[in-house]
Design an enzyme around this catalytic site. Structure first.
Site, PDB file in Angstrom:
ATOM      1  N   LYS A 127       0.845  -1.197   0.200  1.00 19.30           N
ATOM      2  CA  LYS A 127       0.060  -0.025   0.111  1.00 19.30           C
ATOM      3  C   LYS A 127       0.806   1.309  -0.060  1.00 19.30           C
ATOM      4  O   LYS A 127       2.258   1.128   0.264  1.00 19.30           O
ATOM      5  CB  LYS A 127      -0.908  -0.035   1.304  1.00 19.30           C
ATOM      6  CG  LYS A 127      -0.319   0.132   2.575  1.00 19.30           C
ATOM      7  CD  LYS A 127      -1.127  -0.234   3.809  1.00 19.30           C
ATOM      8  CE  LYS A 127      -0.372  -0.162   5.041  1.00 19.30           C
ATOM      9  NZ  LYS A 127      -1.325  -0.090   6.183  1.00 19.30           N
TER      10      LYS A 127
ATOM     11  N   TYR B 157      17.348  31.437   3.590  1.00 15.09           N
ATOM     12  CA  TYR B 157      16.272  32.289   3.981  1.00 15.09           C
ATOM     13  C   TYR B 157      16.400  32.348   5.378  1.00 15.09           C
ATOM     14  O   TYR B 157      16.659  31.784   6.443  1.00 15.09           O
ATOM     15  CB  TYR B 157      14.911  31.492   3.667  1.00 15.09           C
ATOM     16  CG  TYR B 157      14.552  31.444   2.260  1.00 15.09           C
ATOM     17  CD1 TYR B 157      14.581  32.654   1.521  1.00 15.09           C
ATOM     18  CD2 TYR B 157      14.492  30.167   1.859  1.00 15.09           C
ATOM     19  CE1 TYR B 157      14.196  32.459   0.104  1.00 15.09           C
ATOM     20  CE2 TYR B 157      13.978  29.915   0.258  1.00 15.09           C
ATOM     21  CZ  TYR B 157      13.846  31.075  -0.368  1.00 15.09           C
ATOM     22  OH  TYR B 157      13.798  31.225  -1.769  1.00 15.09           O
TER      23      TYR B 157
END
Length: 815
Positions: A483, A709
Site C-alpha cells: 500500500k 532564508y
C-alpha cells in the site's frame, strides 16, 4: 589475519620504516571505503591503469598509520611504512603464507559463469555446519583472491573461494597462492574467450587450479572439459555433474514438466520441489548437491537446505522511463552468457511489448557469423517489438533478426533517430559493451533526470523477506503490504519483484492501488484493506479481494456480487476487532455474522486482525490479550462456517516477537524494507532504501555572513558550505534544518544548516576531508540510517518513506 609489522615484513621480504611492533589485522586497498582504522594498514596497489599511491594522503587523513607501498613518502610524519618491490606480489605472498598456515578445508570455484551464485549458495548451506569464510562479493582476481584468503582466522574450519582469470598464465599465480582441497569447475562459457587462442586453451588455464586438489567436481556437459580433466587428473577423485545422463550426477526425470526434481547421485536418488527450471539454475543445483554430498551432508538435510536457498541476483538497474516504459539497464558486461541471463530476467516483467538495444559483442573468439546467428536465435525467441542494433559488426547481420530491426553505427546515431522516444508502455532492455556508452540511452529514456535518487536494493529486500520466512514454518504463507506506493518505493516495481519470488498475497489500502497493479500484469491475489462503497463493482471487475469489517460493508458488497451475476463464491477477508478499535467485527457479532455468511455466495478466504503494539515490549501483556481474543473469536467463527479459512494476525514485528502465533499466514511491511524495533533482529536485516543526491556547489562563507532564508545560520569562522539539490518538495521536512538533521558524505555526518528550501538545502562540510563538488551525499541509508533520519524528523520510518516526492527518481538495483 593477526600479524605484527615485523612478522609481515619477514614473510614478504619487505622493508620497515617505523614501528615494527604495530599489530595488523586488516588491509584496506580503497581509501574511500575504509570503515575502521584500528589495526588496519592501507596498501597502495599499483596497476597498469592506476597508482594507489596517489590515495595515500587520503588514507592517512582518515586515520591510517601503517602504509604498504612501493615508495616511501617522508613528508607524512608518524607513519609506519612497509616498503615492497611490487604491491600485488606482496599481497599474494602474504595470502599464500596465511592460507598455508590455516589448515582449513577449502573449496575453490572457477569457471566462466555461476561462481558467485554457487559460492553464496554453498555458504547458505554450510555456514551452520562449519565455521565458514568466503570470498566477499566477486573477489576472485589477482588482488581479490588474496584479500579473500586474508579473511581466514583461527575459528574457521571451511573456506569457499572464487578464483577468476581472464588472460593466459594468470592461474599459475593464483594456484601458487591457493590450493583448494575440493576443486569445483562451473560452466565454461564465452566470457574472456577472446584472450585465448581457443576454448581448449581457456579450459587448460582454468583447470590449473586443481593441481593439488584431492577432489575435482566438474560440469561434464562440455565434452572437451570432460576429456581434459580425465586425462590430466585421472589419479584424483573425479565427480562429474551435468544435464545429461552420462554424468555421475544428473536429473533422472523431466525437468521441464515434473512437479518434483529427482537427482541421481551415483546409486542414490534425491527428490525435492521445483523452484526454477532455467538451465543455469538446474546446473548450479547439481553442483551444489555434489559438493554437499562430498562434505558428508545427508540427503534429507540437503533437501531442506535447497528449499531454504535465497536468490543471488545479477547487477542491473530498473528505472521508470518516459511514456510509461520501464528501462532495464544491464550494460555492465556483454557476452553470450550475460545476454542469456538478461533475457531470462526480462521475463519477470509482464508488459506485453518489449524492445531491445544491443551492441556489438566483444571479448569472444567466435567467428562473427556463428556468434550473431546464436545471438539472433536468442533474441528472436523473445519476440521483441523492436530491436535496435548498434555497431558495424552486429549491423551486418540485421537480416537474422525477425523483429522490426533498426541498425546504427554508434549510440549517438540511435539517439538522433528519435526512434526510442516514440516507444510507449514497453520494457526496454539496454544491453551493450561499455565502449558504446549505452548510459546515454538510459539518460534519454528515464522519466526523471534529477541527481537526487531513491535507490532500492531488491536483493536486500529479498534477503529481509527470506530472513522473516526463516522464522516461520514452511507451510506458513506470507502477504506483503504494498500500500501507499509500496511505502514510497514503487508499487508496481516492488509487486512485480515479489510476484516473481512467489509471494502468496499482496495487500493494498484502496481499490485504485489494486487496479493499477492488475492493469500492469500483477496476477497474485490482492487484498484491499479499505474497500470504499463506490468501488465494489471495480473490485469484482479486477478480481480483487475485499476486507469485510462490518455488516454494512458485507451487505453492500454482496449486493455488488449478486448484480455481477457471478456463479462462483467470491473470496472475502473478515476483519476481527481484538483491541485496536479501528475496524472489525466484535465478539458479540459473530453469531449473526456466521449465519449471514452461510447464506451468501461468498467464501471467507481468511479471518484476520491487527496487532497494535507488537513492536513495544512494555505492551506484551496487551498483545498477548489481543492474540487470545483472536484465537477465541476466529475459532468460534470457523466453527460457525464449518470450513477453515486462512488465519493471520502477525505484522512485521509480530513475526519476530510472537512467532508461535503465526497461524496460516503473516503480513510483512516495514520488515521487508530492513527495519525492526528489535536491535538484534535489525542486525540480521539489510538496508533496502538509499536516498542520495550530489553536491551542486561548495562556497566559503565568511565570519558574519549568513546562509539561506531568514539568515538562520551565521558562522563564527570561515566555513565551507555545500548546496545539495533536495528540499522540502522532495520530502525533507523543514523542521530538520538549522543543525537538527545531518546527511552523510564519505561516511561522515555533515549537519544541515539554515532553513531548508523547497528544492535545495545547505550543509556544513568543514569536517569532511577532500570534499568536492559532484560528491555523493547520502540523505539516509547507512550513515545516517533511515531510523536515524526518522529521529531527526521526530517521526517513524513509515512516514519518512511515504513522504518522499514522486519527482524523486526511483532506481531498482540488483547486485
Amino acid at each position: 589475519m593477526n600479524y605484527t609489522v615485523n612478522q609481515i615484513a619477514k614473510i614478504t621480504n619487505a622493508k620497515i620504516i617505523g614501528n615494527e611492533e604495530l599489530l595488523i589485522k586488516n588491509i584496506a586497498f580503497d581509501s574511500r571505503i575504509i570503515y575502521s582504522t584500528k589495526n588496519t594498514a592501507f596498501i597502495a596497489i599499483n596497476t597498469q591503469k592506476n597508482s594507489g599511491e596517489k590515495f595515500i594522503e587520503s588514507a592517512i587523513d582518515r586515520g591510517i598509520n601503517v602504509i604498504i607501498s612501493e615508495q616511501h613518502y617522508p613528508q607524512f610524519e608518524n607513519i609506519t611504512w612497509i616498503i615492497v618491490e611490487n604491491s600485488v606480489e606482496f599481497l599474494q605472498k602474504l595470502a599464500r603464507y596465511h592460507f598455508r598456515s590455516s589448515h582449513i578445508k577449502s573449496i575453490g570455484i572457477t569457471g566462466s559463469n555461476g561462481k558467485t551464485i554457487l559460492k553464496e549458495w554453498l555458504y547458505q548451506c554450510l555456514w551452520n555446519e562449519f565455521p565458514t569464510v568466503k570470498s566477499p562479493k566477486s573477489f576472485n582476481s589477482q588482488i581479490g583472491l588474496p584479500l579473500s584468503l586474508l579473511q581466514i582466522n583461527d575459528s574457521h574450519e571451511l573456506g569457499i573461494f572464487e578464483v577468476g582469470i581472464s588472460k593466459p598464465n594468470e592461474m599459475d599465480k593464483l594456484e601458487n597462492i591457493f590450493q583448494p582441497r575440493i576443486g569445483l569447475l562451473t560452466h565454461i562459457g564465452t566470457a574472456h574467450l577472446a584472450n585465448f587462442k581457443s576454448e581448449e586453451d581457456l579450459i587448460d588455464e582454468k583447470i590449473k587450479l586443481f593441481k593439488d586438489s584431492e577432489v575435482i567436481i566438474y560440469n561434464s556437459d562440455n565434452s572437451l572439459v570432460h576429456k581434459k580433466i580425465n586425462k590430466l587428473y585421472s589419479s584424483k577423485k573425479l565427480i562429474s555433474y551435468g544435464l545429461t545422463s552420462s554424468s555421475q550426477v544428473y536429473f533422472k526425470n523431466n525437468t521441464s514438466k515434473d512437479e518434483n526434481f529427482v537427482v541421481k547421485y551415483f546409486d542414490e536418488e534425491i527428490s525435492f520441489p521445483v523452484h526454477q527450471r532455467d538451465e543455469a539454475t538446474l546446473t548450479n543445483v547439481l553442483a551444489l548437491i555434489t559438493v554437499l554430498k562430498e562434505l558428508g551432508i545427508q540427503n534429507e538435510k540437503i533437501v531442506e537446505k535447497i528449499n531454504a536457498l535465497k536468490a543471488v541476483e545479477m547487477r542491473l538497474e530498473a528505472i521508470e522511463g518516459i511514456k510509461s516504459n520501464i528501462v532495464i539497464n544491464d550494460s555492465f558486461n556483454l557476452d553470450l552468457d550475460s545476454l542469456k541471463t538478461a533475457l531470462q530476467f526480462l521475463n519477470e516483467y509482464k508488459k506485453p511489448k518489449k524492445s531491445l538495444v544491443l551492441t556489438d559483442i566483444y571479448d569472444v573468439n567466435f567467428d562473427s557469423k556463428k556468434l550473431y546467428e546464436e545471438v539472433s536465435e536468442l533474441v528472436n525467441e523473445q519476440k521483441f517489438d523492436s530491436v535496435f542494433l548498434i555497431g558495424n559488426k552486429i549491423s551486418r547481420f540485421s537480416d537474422l533478426f525477425k523483429s522490426k530491426t533498426h541498425t546504427f553505427i554508434n549510440t549517438q546515431e540511435l539517439i538522433d533517430s528519435k526512434h526510442l522516444t516514440e516507444i510507449e508502455n514497453q520494457i526496454i532492455l539496454l544491453k551493450g559493451a561499455r565502449k558504446f556508452e549505452i548510459e546515454k540511452v538510459k539518460d534519454l529514456l528515464e522519466l526523471r533526470k534529477h541527481d537526487t535518487v531513491l535507490e532500492i536494493n531488491l536483493n536486500a529486500l529479498l534477503h529481509n523477506i527470506n530472513y522473516h520466512k526463516s522464522l516461520l514454518k514452511p507451510t506458513t504463507k506470507m502477504m506483503a503490504m504494498v500500500k501507499a506506493n509500496s511505502y514510497g518505493l514503487g508499487s508496481y516495481e516492488i509487486s512485480e519483484f515479489l510476484q516473481h519470488h512467489h509471494i502468496d498475497y499482496l495487500g493494498v489500502a484502496f481499490v485504485d492501488e489494486g487496479v493499477e497493479l492488475r492493469k500492469k500484469g500483477i496476477t497474485v491475489p490482492i487484498v484491499v484493506m479499505n474497500p470504499e462503497q463506490h468501488s465494489y463493482d471495480t473490485i469484482i471487475e479486477y478480481n480483487l479481494e475485499p476486507e469485510i469489517y462490518s455488516f454494512r460493508v458485507l451487505e453492500l458488497f454482496y449486493e455488488a456480487v449478486q448484480k455481477s451475476g457471478l456463479d462462483k463464491k467470491y473470496p472475502v477477508h473478515i476483519k476481527l476487532e481484538t483491541g485496536m478499535h479501528r475496524l472489525g467485527f466484535k465478539g458479540f457479532e459473530l453469531d449473526q455474522l456466521g449465519e449471514i455468511l452461510n447464506t451468501m455466495n461468498v467464501k471467507v478466504q481468511s479471518i484476520f486482525s491487527h496487532l497494535s503494539s507488537s513492536d513495544l515490549p512494555d505492551e506484551k501483556e496487551f498483545t498477548l490479550n489481543q492474540l487470545k481474543t483472536f484465537e477465541k473469536n476466529s475459532s468460534y467463527l470457523i466453527e460457525k462456517l464449518q470450513y477453515s479459512p486462512l488465519r493471520h494476525i502477525l505484522n512485521s514485528s509480530g513475526i519476530t516477537s510472537y512467532t508461535d502465533h503465526q497461524y496460516d499466514m503473516v503480513r510483512i511491511g516495514i520488515g521487508m524494507l530492513g527495519e525492526s524495533p528489535n536491535s538484534e533482529i535489525q542486525k540480521q536485516l539489510q538496508s533496502v532504501v538509499s536516498f542520495k543526491t550530489v553536491i551542486s556547489q561548495i562556497s566559503l562563507v565568511e565570519n558574519g555572513e549568513s546562509v539561506g532564508y531568514s539568515r538562520r545560520f551565521k558562522p563564527d569562522h570561515p566555513t565551507k558550505i555545500a548546496t545539495i539539490p533536495v528540499g522540502y518538495a522532495d520530502g525533507i521536512p523543514r523542521l530538520i534544518g538549522n543543525e537538527i538533521g545531518n546527511v552523510g558524505i564519505n561516511k561522515t555526518l555533515a549537519p544541515i544548516v539554515g532553513s531548508i528550501c523547497m528544492d535545495m538545502m545547505m550543509i556544513n562540510v568543514d569536517q569532511i576531508p577532500n570534499v568536492k563538488e559532484g560528491d555523493t551525499v547520502t540523505v539516509f541509508n547507512a550513515k545516517p540510517s533511515l531510523k536515524e533520519f526518522a529521529g531527526y524528523c521526530k517521526t517513524i520510518t513509515y512516514e519518512v518513506l511515504t513522504s518522499i516526492s514522486p519527482r524523486v527518481k526511483r532506481i531498482y538495483v540488483k547486485d
